[in-house]
Design a protein around this motif. Structure first.
Motif, PDB file in Angstrom:
ATOM      1  N   PRO A   1      28.321  45.590  -9.917  1.00 28.09           N
ATOM      2  CA  PRO A   1      28.117  44.152  -9.722  1.00 28.09           C
ATOM      3  C   PRO A   1      27.891  43.420 -11.037  1.00 28.09           C
ATOM      4  O   PRO A   1      27.662  42.219 -11.028  1.00 28.09           O
ATOM      5  CB  PRO A   1      26.897  44.081  -8.803  1.00 28.09           C
ATOM      6  N   ARG A   2      27.951  44.123 -12.129  1.00 31.69           N
ATOM      7  CA  ARG A   2      27.803  43.459 -13.423  1.00 31.69           C
ATOM      8  C   ARG A   2      29.155  43.095 -14.043  1.00 31.69           C
ATOM      9  O   ARG A   2      29.228  42.779 -15.223  1.00 31.69           O
ATOM     10  CB  ARG A   2      27.046  44.356 -14.392  1.00 31.69           C
TER      11      ARG A   2
ATOM     12  N   GLU B   1      25.500  35.149  -5.829  1.00 30.36           N
ATOM     13  CA  GLU B   1      24.185  34.684  -5.406  1.00 30.36           C
ATOM     14  C   GLU B   1      24.147  33.160  -5.447  1.00 30.36           C
ATOM     15  O   GLU B   1      23.609  32.506  -4.564  1.00 30.36           O
ATOM     16  CB  GLU B   1      23.107  35.264  -6.320  1.00 30.36           C
TER      17      GLU B   1
ATOM     18  N   MET C   1      11.886  22.130  -3.281  1.00 28.41           N
ATOM     19  CA  MET C   1      11.274  23.027  -2.298  1.00 28.41           C
ATOM     20  C   MET C   1       9.781  23.153  -2.533  1.00 28.41           C
ATOM     21  O   MET C   1       9.304  23.073  -3.654  1.00 28.41           O
ATOM     22  CB  MET C   1      11.909  24.404  -2.393  1.00 28.41           C
ATOM     23  N   ALA C   2       9.080  23.345  -1.450  1.00 29.62           N
ATOM     24  CA  ALA C   2       7.640  23.530  -1.536  1.00 29.62           C
ATOM     25  C   ALA C   2       7.266  24.600  -0.523  1.00 29.62           C
ATOM     26  O   ALA C   2       8.037  24.884   0.388  1.00 29.62           O
ATOM     27  CB  ALA C   2       6.941  22.222  -1.232  1.00 29.62           C
TER      28      ALA C   2
ATOM     29  N   PRO D   1      15.279  36.058 -15.711  1.00 23.35           N
ATOM     30  CA  PRO D   1      15.724  34.853 -15.030  1.00 23.35           C
ATOM     31  C   PRO D   1      16.112  35.075 -13.574  1.00 23.35           C
ATOM     32  O   PRO D   1      16.347  34.103 -12.862  1.00 23.35           O
ATOM     33  CB  PRO D   1      16.942  34.429 -15.846  1.00 23.35           C
TER      34      PRO D   1
ATOM     35  N   GLU E   1      12.886  33.595  -9.385  1.00 22.21           N
ATOM     36  CA  GLU E   1      12.313  32.267  -9.539  1.00 22.21           C
ATOM     37  C   GLU E   1      11.436  31.982  -8.343  1.00 22.21           C
ATOM     38  O   GLU E   1      11.699  32.436  -7.240  1.00 22.21           O
ATOM     39  CB  GLU E   1      13.423  31.224  -9.650  1.00 22.21           C
TER      40      GLU E   1
ATOM     41  N   HIS F   1      10.996  29.427  -6.541  1.00 20.62           N
ATOM     42  CA  HIS F   1      11.485  28.734  -5.340  1.00 20.62           C
ATOM     43  C   HIS F   1      12.371  29.617  -4.455  1.00 20.62           C
ATOM     44  O   HIS F   1      12.772  29.202  -3.389  1.00 20.62           O
ATOM     45  CB  HIS F   1      12.154  27.399  -5.696  1.00 20.62           C
ATOM     46  N   ASP F   2      12.652  30.865  -4.917  1.00 17.29           N
ATOM     47  CA  ASP F   2      13.298  31.815  -4.010  1.00 17.29           C
ATOM     48  C   ASP F   2      12.384  32.157  -2.833  1.00 17.29           C
ATOM     49  O   ASP F   2      12.847  32.626  -1.802  1.00 17.29           O
ATOM     50  CB  ASP F   2      13.612  33.125  -4.763  1.00 17.29           C
TER      51      ASP F   2
ATOM     52  N   TYR G   1      10.357  30.089  -1.253  1.00 18.71           N
ATOM     53  CA  TYR G   1      10.020  28.971  -0.370  1.00 18.71           C
ATOM     54  C   TYR G   1      11.046  28.842   0.744  1.00 18.71           C
ATOM     55  O   TYR G   1      12.198  29.176   0.540  1.00 18.71           O
ATOM     56  CB  TYR G   1       9.971  27.669  -1.191  1.00 18.71           C
TER      57      TYR G   1
ATOM     58  N   PHE H   1      14.079  37.820  -4.404  1.00 13.87           N
ATOM     59  CA  PHE H   1      14.318  37.375  -5.774  1.00 13.87           C
ATOM     60  C   PHE H   1      15.759  37.637  -6.179  1.00 13.87           C
ATOM     61  O   PHE H   1      16.396  36.823  -6.841  1.00 13.87           O
ATOM     62  CB  PHE H   1      13.389  38.109  -6.745  1.00 13.87           C
ATOM     63  N   PHE H   2      16.249  38.777  -5.785  1.00 16.92           N
ATOM     64  CA  PHE H   2      17.557  39.183  -6.280  1.00 16.92           C
ATOM     65  C   PHE H   2      18.688  38.456  -5.558  1.00 16.92           C
ATOM     66  O   PHE H   2      19.633  37.985  -6.183  1.00 16.92           O
ATOM     67  CB  PHE H   2      17.712  40.690  -6.108  1.00 16.92           C
ATOM     68  N   PHE H   3      18.602  38.372  -4.252  1.00 18.12           N
ATOM     69  CA  PHE H   3      19.715  37.807  -3.507  1.00 18.12           C
ATOM     70  C   PHE H   3      19.490  36.349  -3.108  1.00 18.12           C
ATOM     71  O   PHE H   3      20.443  35.600  -2.938  1.00 18.12           O
ATOM     72  CB  PHE H   3      19.963  38.606  -2.228  1.00 18.12           C
ATOM     73  N   GLY H   4      18.254  35.956  -2.931  1.00 19.93           N
ATOM     74  CA  GLY H   4      17.999  34.646  -2.332  1.00 19.93           C
ATOM     75  C   GLY H   4      18.197  34.789  -0.829  1.00 19.93           C
ATOM     76  O   GLY H   4      18.970  35.616  -0.381  1.00 19.93           O
TER      77      GLY H   4
ATOM     78  N   TYR I   1      22.815  47.214  -9.350  1.00 20.10           N
ATOM     79  CA  TYR I   1      22.766  46.258 -10.449  1.00 20.10           C
ATOM     80  C   TYR I   1      22.039  46.819 -11.662  1.00 20.10           C
ATOM     81  O   TYR I   1      22.188  46.315 -12.762  1.00 20.10           O
ATOM     82  CB  TYR I   1      22.073  44.984  -9.960  1.00 20.10           C
ATOM     83  N   LEU I   2      21.248  47.858 -11.437  1.00 22.54           N
ATOM     84  CA  LEU I   2      20.481  48.415 -12.551  1.00 22.54           C
ATOM     85  C   LEU I   2      21.407  49.038 -13.569  1.00 22.54           C
ATOM     86  O   LEU I   2      22.459  49.566 -13.245  1.00 22.54           O
ATOM     87  CB  LEU I   2      19.515  49.484 -12.036  1.00 22.54           C
ATOM     88  N   GLN I   3      21.006  48.976 -14.814  1.00 16.02           N
ATOM     89  CA  GLN I   3      21.772  49.614 -15.863  1.00 16.02           C
ATOM     90  C   GLN I   3      20.917  50.695 -16.477  1.00 16.02           C
ATOM     91  O   GLN I   3      19.740  50.487 -16.719  1.00 16.02           O
ATOM     92  CB  GLN I   3      22.092  48.602 -16.947  1.00 16.02           C
TER      93      GLN I   3
END
Lengths: 357, 374
Positions: A122-123, A176, A323-324, B169, B172, B174-175, B177, B242-245, B262-264
């Motif tokens: 996936p990279r 994503e 968002m909250a 990064p 986040e 807001h993932d 919420y 976090f990873f997918f949303g 996804y890990l390297q």
């Protein structure tokens, strides 16, 4: 008896793990060609794709450029296999080059195909190109050995360095962002011709389709507003100045009642080169330069944001700010509707480390 | 070749084994796609709530575990419930054990098929897993339970692989919420039921009691195991968010495995293959325990529990399981992103056994105790 059983167990697990088994596909080096990139262009007829790659990328043989017209991406691999004595494997696939025209028609289904293959990481880097990629590869592969490998290293280098020279996106990040309601994906755009492969800027996607992009100058503002918030080298020609190691801190505030989105950006950078008329030994002229820089940054950022509004995309994930923990999130359509007509306020502050030895 | 004795006991296993068993039993196949069904960030609260319920259930279970009847193994259960009832219960138990076991086998085979050997035929993998489990189980219950520690050590640290996903990064705030549910358009009941069903497993300790040291603070160990499991559930789910949303998460087949791709690592290209291979220790351990339980249940329902265990009989049971799993694979199992029919059956049966067995047993003990004191 027990020794025998354990021996058999060991043997069978070794077989299973090493792949020397009747039910795993075979990967003998002499028989396969693990390609490192695929390029996808629009084919001659409508709805057709032209898939190209370079084989074999690892062995010391003359490289060949293959391309074929297909309806499905996987058909390309099959047609390569039929005319080449090695089997094409996608296990080492690192880059996917997509023609601008294909990108404008949407690439989500294309990427889904790639992503379902468990061998493909996936990279995988995504790149959009304008121009004749085939001519570039054909021309350059004579001059430069392992051209495809060095292209891959380039992306890897800039991904790791996070230094903002070029945008780097991989498949996972792209997908994503496609699915998340408040962010839109972006992909680096390159212009290619026979001799050059040149970075042009960042292309913005909305609904999986390429909508538009930045030019080289605007891209600097995007890099500073985006994830990395860093530019190793920022060239500002109107002010005859070049800044190094520019870092930015962005605070975004969305005001739904006022219909405004405000950005407060703090920059910090070093003057690398100055060829203007000011005497930078005097503090006063430094202050003047800072004022000019702030004005320039504000103008540039606003014009970039206006462009994003025009394209109806939100690659900066500004929508996430609405968002909250306990409120109902806006729908994606509502947010884009809000965003395209929102008033923009940008406030830039510059902190300058002077040119000195 | 000496006697083939499966159910002897020479030592009593201590607290490490209890914690390892209870925790591993709660980290089986369902967790690999649980985040997909939970989907919305507010399901974090759901996991916590179910975790507390599970804790209450374990409280009841530990009461059962320390009652004087269950301590004596078969004899105790026979005294408590009567031989005839026990035979009926054991007969019903065959079904539950088989459902659980077949889901683990088929689920694991599917994952291997999807991520490691796409060209492989599923029956080969099923055969391989059952052969391995048969071998381990044929060493006897005690050694199998000791193997549990190996399984625990091999798989426990896998949770550490998910740490990189907690940093920006990618991650986040807001993932996460909305944290409080604001509308019910997304129906979380299936995910919540799955958390409960996935937490089921410690009730199998009832069948293993004769091998465990009975003079221990059972409740404390079970609580530790449960707390670790809940923590792992939360970490996995947070990592997935976090990873997918949350929107993309609902579209991923096995998010927990897919993330690892996804890990390297500088040495291995595909970390997920190593992870999946190591998971095999965990699953094979559990399948072996269940095979032994199944064999015991069949002996009880056939009324031959006092005779000696025979190699033939045990292998016949394993062969039967193999045939059963093949049957289910060809008729009821379908690979896909949706929960298939057989997994749904386990979803309910796991939830059912975990909910009812401890309470019913406790009730039976209380009634019996009152009856005998009169």
């Amino acid at each position: 008896m027990r020794a025998f059983t354990s021996f058999m167990l060991l043997l069978s697990s070794m077989c299973l793990l090493t792949g020397c088994s009747p039910f795993a596909s075979d990967n003998t080096v002499e028989e396969i060609a693990p390609v490192t990139f695929l390029s996808v262009e629009a084919g001659g007829e409508k709805g057709k794709l032209k898939v190209s790659t370079l084989v074999p990328p690892v062995m010391k043989e003359d490289k060949q450029f293959f391309s074929t017209n297909v309806t499905l991406l996987e058909q390309g691999r099959r047609s390569f296999n039929l005319k080449y004595y090695r089997e094409i494997k996608l296990g080492q696939l690192r880059m996917l080059f997509i023609d601008e025209k294909v990108a404008r028609n949407g690439i989500v289904s294309l990427i889904d195909t790639i992503l379902t293959d468990p061998e493909v990481s996936p990279r995988l880097y995504l790149v959009v190109f304008k121009g004749d990629f085939e001519a570039f590869i054909k021309n350059r592969m004579q001059q430069q050995k392992d051209l495809d490998y060095y292209l891959y290293r380039m992306f890897k280098h800039y991904e790791k360095g996070k230094q903002g020279e070029i945008t780097v996106t991989n498949i996972h990040e792209f997908m994503e962002k496609v699915y998340s309601p408040y962010s839109d994906p972006y992909i680096p755009v390159f212009r290619v011709d026979k001799d050059n492969f040149r970075y042009e800027g960042t292309g913005f996607f909305g609904n999986g389709k390429l909508k538009g992009g930045t030019d080289k100058n605007q891209d600097q503002f995007f890099q500073l507003l985006n994830n990395y918030h860093f530019l190793k080298n920022m060239i500002i020609t109107p002010l005859d100045v070049s800044l190094g190691e520019v870092r930015s801190r962005v605070t975004t505030h969305v005001n739904l009642n006022d219909h405004t989105v405000s950005f407060n950006i703090h920059y910090r950078g070093r003057i690398d080169e100055y060829r203007g008329t000011k005497d930078l030994d005097r503090q006063v002229s430094i202050y003047e330069l800072v004022d000019e820089l702030e004005g320039y940054m504000e103008e540039g950022t606003v014009s970039l944001l206006k462009k994003l509004q025009e394209l109806k995309v939100d690659p900066l994930e500004i929508g996430g700010q609405t968002m909250a923990p306990a409120s109902k999130p806006m729908s994606e359509e509502d947010w884009i509707k809000f965003w395209e007509s929102a008033k923009i306020k940008v406030d830039c502050h510059f902190e300058l480390e002077p040119l000195s030895i | 070749m000496g006697d083939f004795i499966l159910f002897d006991k020479t030592a009593q296993l201590g607290k490490g084994y209890i914690i390892a068993f209870a925790n591993r039993s709660q980290m089986l196949y369902f967790i690999l796609f649980l985040p997909k069904f939970l989907e919305m960030p507010y399901s974090l609260l759901g996991i916590l709530a179910i975790g507390i319920l599970s804790q209450i259930n374990l409280f009841i279970l530990s009461k059962c575990l320390s009652s004087k009847y269950t301590q004596q193994g078969y004899q105790g259960f026979a005294d408590l419930l009567g031989r005839r009832t026990l035979r009926i219960i054991a007969f019903a138990g065959i079904a539950f054990i088989f459902i659980k076991m077949s889901l683990i086998i088929l689920g694991y085979a599917e994952i291997v098929h999807q991520f490691i050997f796409p060209a492989m035929q599923l029956p080969w993998m099923i055969l391989f897993i059952i052969l391995l489990s048969t071998y381990i189980a044929s060493q006897g219950m005690e050694k199998t339970l000791r193997f549990g520690i190996i399984a625990f050590l091999c798989t426990f640290w896998i949770i550490l692989l998910y740490i990189p996903y907690f940093f920006p990064p990618g991650a986040e705030l807001h993932d996460l919420y909305p944290l409080i549910p604001t509308d019910w358009s997304h129906n979380p009941w299936k995910g919540i039921l799955m958390v409960w069903s996935s937490l089921s497993g410690p009730e199998y300790l009832l069948l293993l009691l004769p091998w465990l040291n009975s003079k221990q603070k059972m409740l404390r160990y079970l609580s530790i195991a449960n707390a670790i499991s809940i923590l792992q559930y939360l970490l996995l789910f947070l990592g997935c968010l976090f990873f997918f949303g949350s929107t993309y998460l609902g579209k991923i087949g096995f998010p927990v495995v897919n993330m690892i791709r996804y890990l390297q690592s500088p040495v291995f290209e595909r970390v997920e293959i190593i992870m999946i291979s190591l998971l095999m220790f965990h699953y094979v351990f559990f399948i072996s325990v269940l095979l032994l339980c199944l064999y015991g249940a069949i002996r009880i329902s056939a009324g031959t529990q006092d005779k000696e265990t025979t190699r033939k009989g045990f292998y016949a049971v394993c062969l039967l399981v193999l045939a059963g799993v093949f049957f289910i694979q060809s008729f009821y199992w379908r690979e896909g992103k949706e929960l298939n029919g057989w997994a749904n059956v386990q979803l309910w049966s796991g939830a059912f056994t975990y909910l009812l067995i401890p309470s019913l047993l406790l009730a039976a003990t209380k009634i019996k105790g009152r009856g005998s004191s009169l």
